[in-house]
Design an enzyme around this catalytic site. Sequence first.
Site, PDB file in Angstrom:
ATOM      1  N   ASP A  44       0.791  -1.257  -0.075  1.00 50.95           N
ATOM      2  CA  ASP A  44       0.050  -0.015  -0.058  1.00 50.95           C
ATOM      3  C   ASP A  44       0.764   1.368  -0.056  1.00 50.95           C
ATOM      4  O   ASP A  44       0.270   2.267  -0.089  1.00 50.95           O
ATOM      5  CB  ASP A  44      -1.099   0.026   0.957  1.00 50.95           C
ATOM      6  CG  ASP A  44      -0.450   0.081   2.660  1.00 50.95           C
ATOM      7  OD1 ASP A  44       0.892  -0.042   2.626  1.00 50.95           O
ATOM      8  OD2 ASP A  44      -1.105  -0.254   3.512  1.00 50.95           O
ATOM      9  N   LYS A 113      -0.780  -9.545   2.936  1.00 48.92           N
ATOM     10  CA  LYS A 113      -0.117  -8.895   4.027  1.00 48.92           C
ATOM     11  C   LYS A 113      -0.964  -8.071   4.779  1.00 48.92           C
ATOM     12  O   LYS A 113      -1.595  -7.261   4.131  1.00 48.92           O
ATOM     13  CB  LYS A 113       1.099  -8.466   3.601  1.00 48.92           C
ATOM     14  CG  LYS A 113       1.796  -7.601   4.790  1.00 48.92           C
ATOM     15  CD  LYS A 113       3.210  -7.253   4.422  1.00 48.92           C
ATOM     16  CE  LYS A 113       3.388  -5.787   3.839  1.00 48.92           C
ATOM     17  NZ  LYS A 113       2.780  -4.771   4.562  1.00 48.92           N
ATOM     18  N   GLU A 115      -1.126  -5.612   8.530  1.00 52.13           N
ATOM     19  CA  GLU A 115      -0.366  -5.185   9.819  1.00 52.13           C
ATOM     20  C   GLU A 115      -1.010  -5.465  11.147  1.00 52.13           C
ATOM     21  O   GLU A 115      -2.253  -5.172  11.396  1.00 52.13           O
ATOM     22  CB  GLU A 115      -0.294  -3.502   9.497  1.00 52.13           C
ATOM     23  CG  GLU A 115       0.382  -3.092   8.071  1.00 52.13           C
ATOM     24  CD  GLU A 115       0.593  -1.428   8.229  1.00 52.13           C
ATOM     25  OE1 GLU A 115       0.290  -0.663   8.924  1.00 52.13           O
ATOM     26  OE2 GLU A 115       1.080  -1.129   7.018  1.00 52.13           O
ATOM     27  N   GLU A 182       9.482  -3.895  10.417  1.00 54.27           N
ATOM     28  CA  GLU A 182       9.807  -2.455   9.979  1.00 54.27           C
ATOM     29  C   GLU A 182      10.079  -1.745  11.060  1.00 54.27           C
ATOM     30  O   GLU A 182       9.669  -1.566  12.144  1.00 54.27           O
ATOM     31  CB  GLU A 182       8.661  -2.053   9.453  1.00 54.27           C
ATOM     32  CG  GLU A 182       8.847  -0.548   8.799  1.00 54.27           C
ATOM     33  CD  GLU A 182       7.876  -0.020   7.594  1.00 54.27           C
ATOM     34  OE1 GLU A 182       6.832  -0.752   7.037  1.00 54.27           O
ATOM     35  OE2 GLU A 182       7.951   1.028   7.250  1.00 54.27           O
TER      36      GLU A 182
HETATM   37  O1  KIV Z   1       3.514  -1.204   1.528  1.00 52.34           O
HETATM   38  C1  KIV Z   1       4.649  -1.354   1.468  1.00 52.34           C
HETATM   39  O2  KIV Z   1       5.370  -1.330   0.447  1.00 52.34           O
HETATM   40  C2  KIV Z   1       5.086  -2.097   2.737  1.00 52.34           C
HETATM   41  C3  KIV Z   1       6.846  -2.429   2.629  1.00 52.34           C
HETATM   42  C4  KIV Z   1       7.114  -1.216   3.207  1.00 52.34           C
HETATM   43  C5  KIV Z   1       6.970  -3.529   3.714  1.00 52.34           C
HETATM   44  O3  KIV Z   1       4.353  -2.604   3.392  1.00 52.34           O
END
Ligand code: KIV
Length: 280
Positions: A44, A113, A115, A182
Amino acid sequence: MRLTIRDFQKMKSARQKIVMMTAYDATSARVSEAAGIPALLVGDTLGMVVQGHTSTLPVKLEHILYHAEIVARVTQKPLVVADMPFLTYHLNPEQALANAGRLMQEAGVSAVKLEGGEPMAETIRRVTQAGIPVMAHIGLTPQSVHQFGGFRVQGRELDSARQLVRDAEAVQEAGAFAVVLELVPTKLSQLISERLHIPTIGIGAGVACDGQVQVFHDVLALFADFLPKHTKRYLNVGDMMRDALAQYREEVQAGAFPTEANSFTMPDEILETLKKELEL
Ligand code: KIV
């Protein structure tokens, strides 16, 4: 054959570093695949580097669906992971499952993915139990940037370090196949990487992680506004593009482009006939 999450696990066991790059379109996906990058993240971050926002918060599920479909369609080998945008998985595990399912069905990605650590464990469990691989993301989670008060390193104090270890263990226990760390101090990400049996993928988390992920526009200097400390610019493509486009502008203005080599011919008699018809 596309890489799978089993290959990720094998790479960790073989102590082979996992390399991941963000990709948002056909160009970034194809060039990353050609460079041998085994895993692509439709992150994102596209909200910042593609859409020009100052955070990832405005990104919608439809945006990730659009970009992830392209990346999955034009690549053959890399594992493609799609980010779940802000508020597309926070309401409850059913919302997360429905949206993760859309990313797999409509975009054709192999994993999603999301968070969050401990508080996201139930959600991760629900999504993975439905057969959708989940990559977790802890440490500095950019969708919570306002709560963190900026893009700050996480886990420097004892309490927050303890919490990060708990987060990492909780997402692993819930079924995540990998976890992004991160902005985490190197020594802490080393400790976490040694404790977990799933791979850790670092960004600003030092060399001890099992793999690294970087943002395409950062490593190629396509996003000139800001260079995070955790990034290395491997090539200044942004400056090269600006110089090339300035040269194009100058040549057009001077009548030096296009030349005959860039132009097309037609038979003289056709032109003569046309001119006669038009009484020129
Ligand atoms: O959105 C993204 O590109 C990410 C990376 C920075 C890990 O979550």
